[in-house]
Design a protein around this motif. Sequence first.
Motif, PDB file in Angstrom:
ATOM      1  N   PHE A 263       1.178  -1.202   0.232  1.00  8.43           N
ATOM      2  CA  PHE A 263      -0.072  -0.161   0.062  1.00  8.43           C
ATOM      3  C   PHE A 263       0.989   1.695   0.277  1.00  8.43           C
ATOM      4  N   TYR A 264       2.020   1.673   0.653  1.00  6.82           N
ATOM      5  CA  TYR A 264       2.820   2.378   0.646  1.00  6.82           C
ATOM      6  C   TYR A 264       3.376   3.095  -0.499  1.00  6.82           C
TER       7      TYR A 264
ATOM      8  N   ALA B  42       2.140   1.741  -3.140  1.00  8.62           N
ATOM      9  CA  ALA B  42       1.241   2.033  -4.372  1.00  8.62           C
ATOM     10  C   ALA B  42       1.298   4.000  -4.562  1.00  8.62           C
ATOM     11  N   MET B  43       1.610   4.152  -2.865  1.00 10.70           N
ATOM     12  CA  MET B  43       0.896   5.637  -2.890  1.00 10.70           C
ATOM     13  C   MET B  43       2.202   6.024  -2.547  1.00 10.70           C
TER      14      MET B  43
ATOM     15  N   LEU C 225       2.035   6.792  -6.333  1.00 11.66           N
ATOM     16  CA  LEU C 225       0.682   7.828  -6.885  1.00 11.66           C
ATOM     17  C   LEU C 225       1.903   9.460  -6.651  1.00 11.66           C
ATOM     18  N   ARG C 226       1.965   9.570  -6.052  1.00  9.61           N
ATOM     19  CA  ARG C 226       2.971  10.940  -5.296  1.00  9.61           C
ATOM     20  C   ARG C 226       3.973  11.404  -6.124  1.00  9.61           C
TER      21      ARG C 226
END
Length: 52
Positions: A35-36, A38-39, A42-43
């Motif tokens: 999850f991190y 992927a974040m 995205l950032r």
Amino acid sequence: MESSDDLLTWIILAAIFAGTAALYGWLFWRQTRAFYRAMIRLRDRIDRSKRW
């Protein structure tokens, strides 16, 4: 004999419980890392799009 059977039962139950807890902990840790990651991707994608 009955006392050793009770002890063996508790040891087996503890091993099952510990194994299950370890499995869920490992799965949670792995999904949290994904999850991190992927974040962060995205950032970075958002940051790159703002440069235009």
